[in-house]
Write a protein that holds these residues in place. Structure first.
Motif, PDB file in Angstrom:
ATOM      1  N   LEU A 219       0.835  -1.206   0.000  1.00 49.59           N
ATOM      2  CA  LEU A 219       0.000   0.000   0.000  1.00 49.59           C
ATOM      3  C   LEU A 219       0.866   1.251   0.000  1.00 49.59           C
TER       4      LEU A 219
ATOM      5  N   CYS B 177       2.174   1.912  -3.482  1.00 50.55           N
ATOM      6  CA  CYS B 177       1.125   2.465  -4.350  1.00 50.55           C
ATOM      7  C   CYS B 177       0.872   3.926  -4.014  1.00 50.55           C
ATOM      8  N   LEU B 178       0.798   4.226  -2.735  1.00 52.00           N
ATOM      9  CA  LEU B 178       0.554   5.600  -2.296  1.00 52.00           C
ATOM     10  C   LEU B 178       1.674   6.530  -2.754  1.00 52.00           C
TER      11      LEU B 178
ATOM     12  N   VAL C  37      -5.944   3.652  -1.302  1.00 53.24           N
ATOM     13  CA  VAL C  37      -5.194   4.862  -1.625  1.00 53.24           C
ATOM     14  C   VAL C  37      -6.120   6.075  -1.686  1.00 53.24           C
TER      15      VAL C  37
END
Length: 308
Positions: A125, A128-129, A162
């Motif tokens: 995560l 991705c962020l 996100v």
């Protein structure tokens, strides 16, 4: 459903497959059959750099950029691949992203986030962020580009997480998001409140056993699985999210929780559309371009993305 296809699905639904023990050979098999971009296709491999969770060392986040044969729109797509947070990468999703770029007439940026169990939540995560923050940050002196956030399965889960995180931190959000058969809830046992889990969780390729095994690798600590960034349906505040399209598959165990997330987004005041593709199963985004479920999904995406 085609009898031969249904037979193959039953084979892949074997309870003898244990993802926690077999994920490495599944990765190797996927990579063996992955097809890279052809010479005639325009693509770039780039990297975004990020600090590790200890804030002391940096690591690379690979990004593959796919250019359509004919660019019809200036807005671009950020794609987060599926695979239960455990398998899949930009190579195994290259054909899918080529198809999306060509059919939707938009540049596609595919993010290669870190995978569990080597890198459990929140590592993937965070990648991705970080990548999405970099891409969404306006460049001084250039016209701001509109962005579409898209993902399938675990990738759709990451996309939803996100968007929630960006909103909570008052950062720039994508203009729209497309979530293909997303994971949105924490319980995929027979105790799940969603009927599709028990109806479709045993013989359609993706089984509830596999989903639970993926979840256990991604979030080994059971106490955190109800957190909103793992289970977006548990979020108390879903307001001010991007316009959202959720596409589900009729014979997918994740069908009902994906559609429930769409209902929750709409109830929170967001512009939301939910579309169920009949006679289809989980994972159709990686099918050949002529496959009926994928053709229908592309058409629905076109309609949604072209709306003002």
């Amino acid at each position: 459903m085609n009898p031969l296809f249904k037979f193959l699905l039953k084979l892949t639904s074997s309870p003898r497959i244990d993802m926690q023990e077999d994920y490495l050979w599944v990765r190797r098999a996927q990579n063996l059959f992955a097809k890279g971009p052809s010479r005639g296709f325009r693509f770039l491999d780039e990297k975004i750099y990020a600090l590790d969770e200890n804030q002391e060392e940096t690591h690379e986040i690979p990004v593959r950029i796919f250019y359509p044969k004919e660019k019809l729109h200036d807005e671009a797509i950020i794609y987060l691949h599926g695979g239960g947070w455990v398998i899949g990468n930009i190579d195994t999703y290259t054909r899918a992203c080529i198809n999306l770029a060509d059919k939707l007439g938009r540049i596609v940026y595919s993010i290669d986030y870190r995978l569990a169990p080597e890198n459990p939540y929140p590592h993937g995560l965070n990648d991705c962020l970080r990548a999405i923050e970099v891409l969404l940050t306006p460049i001084e002196g250039e016209e701001n580009r509109k962005w579409i956030l898209m993902g399938d399965s675990a990738g759709a889960n990451l996309a939803a997480a996100v968007s929630l995180r960006l909103k909570e931190e008052n950062r720039v959000l994508p203009d729209k998001q497309v979530l293909l058969y997303p994971v949105t809830y924490w319980d995929h046992t027979e105790n799940s409140p969603f009927k599709s889990i028990t109806d479709n969780g045993y013989e359609y390729g993706l089984t509830i056993k596999k989903i639970q095994e993926y979840m256990e690798m991604y979030a080994p600590d059971e106490s955190i699985r109800k957190e909103r960034f793992i289970s977006p349906l548990m979020a108390e505040d879903l307001s001010h999210q991007p316009d959202t399209l959720i596409i589900t598959a009729e014979y997918d165990p994740l069908r009902d929780e994906g559609e429930a997330y769409g209902e929750a987004l709409e109830k929170a005041g967001n512009k939301t559309r939910v579309h169920r593709i009949l006679n289809s199963v989980h994972g159709f985004i990686t099918y050949p371009a002529f496959a009926e479920p994928l053709v229908e999904a592309i058409n629905v995406m076109k309609e949604f993305l072209d709306e003002e």
